[in-house]
Design an enzyme around this catalytic site. Sequence first.
Site, short mmCIF file in Angstrom:
data_model
loop_
_atom_site.label_atom_id
_atom_site.label_comp_id
_atom_site.label_asym_id
_atom_site.label_seq_id
_atom_site.Cartn_x
_atom_site.Cartn_y
_atom_site.Cartn_z
N ASN A 162 0.83 -1.22 0.00
CA ASN A 162 0.00 0.00 0.00
C ASN A 162 0.86 1.26 0.00
O ASN A 162 0.51 2.26 -0.64
CB ASN A 162 -0.96 0.00 1.19
CG ASN A 162 -2.19 -0.83 0.92
OD1 ASN A 162 -3.06 -0.43 0.15
ND2 ASN A 162 -2.25 -2.02 1.51
N MET A 176 0.50 -2.67 12.23
CA MET A 176 -0.20 -3.70 13.01
C MET A 176 -0.01 -3.51 14.52
O MET A 176 0.27 -4.45 15.24
CB MET A 176 0.28 -5.09 12.57
CG MET A 176 0.12 -5.35 11.08
SD MET A 176 -1.53 -5.04 10.43
CE MET A 176 -2.22 -6.65 10.63
N LEU A 183 -3.01 1.66 18.84
CA LEU A 183 -2.46 2.94 19.29
C LEU A 183 -3.12 3.39 20.59
O LEU A 183 -4.31 3.12 20.81
CB LEU A 183 -2.67 3.98 18.20
CG LEU A 183 -1.93 3.67 16.88
CD1 LEU A 183 -2.52 4.45 15.73
CD2 LEU A 183 -0.45 3.95 17.03
N ASN A 231 -6.70 4.89 8.20
CA ASN A 231 -6.22 3.51 8.17
C ASN A 231 -6.91 2.78 7.02
O ASN A 231 -8.02 3.14 6.62
CB ASN A 231 -6.58 2.84 9.49
CG ASN A 231 -6.17 1.37 9.55
OD1 ASN A 231 -5.06 1.02 9.18
ND2 ASN A 231 -7.07 0.51 10.03
N HIS A 276 -8.27 -1.08 6.15
CA HIS A 276 -8.55 -2.35 6.82
C HIS A 276 -9.14 -3.33 5.80
O HIS A 276 -10.02 -2.95 5.01
CB HIS A 276 -9.54 -2.12 7.97
CG HIS A 276 -9.84 -3.38 8.73
ND1 HIS A 276 -8.96 -3.92 9.64
CD2 HIS A 276 -10.91 -4.21 8.68
CE1 HIS A 276 -9.48 -5.04 10.12
NE2 HIS A 276 -10.66 -5.23 9.56
#
Length: 209
Positions: free
Chosen positions: A14, A86, A89, A103, A105
């Site tokens: 990505n 991964m 936080l 993010n 997912h």
Amino acid sequence: MIKIAVLVSGNGSNLQALIDANLSGQIVGVISNKPAAYALERAAHANIATAVIEHKNFPDREAFDDVMHQQLLDWEADLVVLAGFMRILSAKFVKAWEGKMINIHPSLLPNYKGMHTHQRVLNTGDLWHGCTVHYVTAELDAGQALAQGVLKVSHHDNVESLADRVHQLEHLIFPQVVEWICNQTIQVTSEGVHYKNQILKGPIQFCHI
Ligand code: GAR
């Protein structure tokens, strides 16, 4: 120009899609919590600054997040992009970057938060699967969804083929959403998230059947 920092833990396909997209923002740095992440090589190859911050060297989550936070400030990041990062936080870190951290997912959230999404889709026998780009909030995989890539599960699919097909969708929608943030097509306002000057009511959908 928007300054983008990318957080990674692994392969970084990505990240590569973001590098290749020639965004109108600038990727100013890549942080990995894993020294062996191939994403670091991709960044170096593109002359992007890198920082390895190993979570295992810190006594707790907050201490690790504080160092990441300082690195992001040093790079003057405007947008933090989690691309296969991964680690969960801390609430403090998430609060500091609220509305500025997204993010990707590998599921159609709110379905299948957490890990092993492709296997869980197959176990359930779902017809549809995909990926979601969302703002990061303190609750895992629960922030507002900005975009989803949707694909139809075939009876030939297995975990590997789904992972591959979802990755292809991710590489399409993630750079697009980041670009929309860079050029202010997506904006966070006091009323909520705007897309093309209208309140975004649900995720923008990209379909790939
Ligand atoms: C991607 O499929 C991304 O959706 C997933 O990790 C992969 C990273 O691939 N992220 C998560 O599961 C976050 N909960 P990449 O390193 O090749 O970009």
